[in-house]
Enzyme design. Structure first.
Site, PDB file in Angstrom:
ATOM      1  N   LYS A   1       0.841  -1.200   0.000  1.00  0.00           N
ATOM      2  CA  LYS A   1       0.000   0.000   0.000  1.00  0.00           C
ATOM      3  C   LYS A   1       0.873   1.245   0.000  1.00  0.00           C
ATOM      4  CE  LYS A   1      -4.203  -1.743   2.084  1.00  0.00           C
ATOM      5  NZ  LYS A   1      -5.321  -1.505   2.976  1.00  0.00           N
ATOM      6  N   ARG A   2       1.996   1.152   0.671  1.00  0.00           N
ATOM      7  CA  ARG A   2       2.871   2.333   0.782  1.00  0.00           C
ATOM      8  C   ARG A   2       3.581   2.669  -0.530  1.00  0.00           C
ATOM      9  NH1 ARG A   2       2.844  -0.269   5.191  1.00  0.00           N
ATOM     10  NH2 ARG A   2       4.454  -1.698   4.509  1.00  0.00           N
TER      11      ARG A   2
END
Ligand code: GLU
Length: 510
Positions: free
Chosen positions: A263-264
């Site tokens: 997600k990052r």
């Protein structure tokens, strides 16, 4: 009789749905539709500490945007409602009790501090602490206490957890539809927590109980859940229930193949990792989304379908209906699927090219309206016709084709150096005089006029065209010149020629 296929997508609303999660939902959906089965959405929100407001709505909106629809869900209801685990809370305790009664689970009263100390001590010995047959005989749990002692502790309100009793010296054998046979020794497994004294089940218990009650036939989920599979299989055995079939999907990898796409990674690597844009409700941090980046949902879905699966043919463009027909778990790969941002843009362009010029013109009109740019409606279709081969997104028709809407603000220095000659200004002035008089200001007539002009004056075609393009566009790029002139019109063409000459004469003199 084989039971009808029932599959579920079971996200936890802990944030926006990552594109890997969308792929999991998609494969479930394709599998369900192909088998005439049922697709279920179950929200796994038992961990209240990780609950993020807005995440559940985001998940539903994102999947609807992708064209992934559910037969049973919190919104649609269904025979096994409710479909939100927090609303099923009262149900899980009896299953935890059942496992305690049958000797498959036990109460544990160890405090978090005690467990942390054990972990640290093991670390110091370069070992890993595992709560299982090797250690549980010496710990504070009901296996080492009398029934009275246990009853008293619970009555006093001592916090406890219920742990699953992993069988000693045993092996768990499992079949995964993608990975084949998986065999694990129980020594490596933890007595996982199933239930807590706050009345909440953990993921493992709630997930198995609900998959059973909801009559799930196939569990299709991400590879990150493979380590939980032995526990899940043992839970089915402990309950005496028939387990569903399992399929663990390969990870999505970063474009360089180094590690999983997290997600990052969104935006940091220059592309969205979420289907829709998202603003974190706690930090205000914004993440971009495929929808807002201008992707067609069909293109996004097509790209995702091929990240980890292929039809075994050369075909790459699939509608949802074609995917439903062609999909098979047997053709899902075991190894991680590398995400390719350039290919993702390519997919969008394939879908852009499938659209009619009228549809594209309508989309372009919206882009221009949003930017407050006025353009003649009858010119939008030809602009789209000229630009569609050159861009993957409609908004890039504007970015790459600004010259259709406004005169160049500057002139590319490299092109000026190479293309603007001493004689260019005179030639362009002569050409302007001819353009002013031509009766029909449209592409065929303009092409003929240009040719005639070049021939009459004994000029070089390249030199004339390049100089003219520089004046009209500001660079050496863009579609056919006579089309550009026709679209911007006679007046604007002449204006750009004289403004360009004035500007370039000044620069080249200095
Ligand atoms: N709630 C889990 C998740 O967030 C579901 C895993 C599963 O499909 O069993 O992914």
């Amino acid at each position: 009789m084989t039971p009808t296929v029932r599959v579920r997508f079971a996200p936890s609303p802990t944030g926006p749905l990552h594109m890997g999660g969308v792929r999991t939902a998609l494969y479930n959906y394709l599998f369900a539709r192909q088998h005439g089965g049922t697709m279920i959405l179950r929200i796994e929100d038992t961990d209240q500490t990780r609950y993020v407001p807005g995440a559940e709505d985001y998940i539903m909106e994102a999947l609807a945007w992708c064209g992934i629809h559910f037969d049973e869900s919190p919104a649609n209801g269904g025979p096994h409602a409710p479909y939100r685990q927090s609303e099923r809370k009262a149900l899980y305790k009896q299953f935890s009790d059942r496992l305690i009664q049958s000797g498959h689970a036990y109460y544990a009263f160890d405090t978090p501090e005690e467990l942390e100390a054990l972990r640290k001590a093991a670390e110091a010995r370069k070992e890993t602490f595992i709560y299982n047959a090797a250690t549980r005989k010496t710990l504070r749990n009901s296996l080492n206490m009398s029934a009275e002692e246990v009853g008293a502790l619970i009555a006093e309100g001592t916090p406890f957890v219920v742990r699953f009793k992993i069988p000693e010296h045993s092996v768990v054998e499992m079949d995964d539809l993608i990975r084949g046979r998986v065999v694990v020794k129980t020594e490596t497994l933890d007595d996982k927590v199933l239930f807590k004294s706050d009345g909440m089940p953990t993921y493992h218990l709630a997930n198995i109980v609900d998959d059973h009650l909801m009559e799930i036939t196939h569990v299709i989920r991400g590879e990150e859940w493979l380590p939980s599979l032995p526990l899940h299989v043992l839970l089915y055995q402990a309950f005496g229930w028939e387990a569903p079939q399992f399929a663990h999907l390969p990870l999505l990898l970063r474009p360089d193949g180094n590690g999983k796409l997290s997600k990052r990674d969104g935006d940091r690597l220059g592309f969205p990792v979420f289907p829709l844009a998202w603003t974190d409700p706690f930090t205000g941090e914004k993440s971009s989304g495929y929808r807002e980046a201008g992707y067609y949902p069909v293109a996004f879905v097509n790209m995702l379908a091929l990240l980890g699966w292929n039809a075994g043919t050369e075909q790459e463009i699939f509608s949802m209906d074609e995917l439903v027909k062609a999909f098979s778990l047997e053709r899902v790969s075991k190894s991680g699927a590398r995400f390719d941002p350039a290919k993702t843009r390519w997919f969008n362009q394939q879908y852009l090219l499938k659209r009619s010029e009228e549809q594209l013109a309508e989309e372009l009109r919206i882009v221009l309206n949003n930017k407050g740019i006025k353009a003649a409606d009858d010119k939008l279709v030809p602009i789209c016709r000229l630009m569609k081969e050159r861009v993957p997104f409609v908004h890039e028709i504007y970015d790459e084709g600004r010259f259709f809407f406004e005169a160049p603000q500057s002139y590319d220095e490299q092109v000026v150096k190479k293309r603007w000659k001493e004689e260019s200004a005179t030639q362009m002035l002569q050409l302007a005089a001819v353009l002013e008089k031509v009766a029909e200001f449209e592409p065929v007539a303009l092409d003929a006029l240009l040719q005639q002009f070049i021939a009459d004056n004994g000029l070089n075609t390249g030199a004339v065209m390049n100089a003219l393009r520089l004046l009209l566009v500001g660079t050496s790029k863009g579609p056919h010149l006579s089309e550009i002139m026709w679209i911007i019109g006679r007046e604007e063409t002449l204006k750009r020629i004289s403004a360009g000459i004035a500007h370039l004469s000044q620069i080249t003199q200095n």
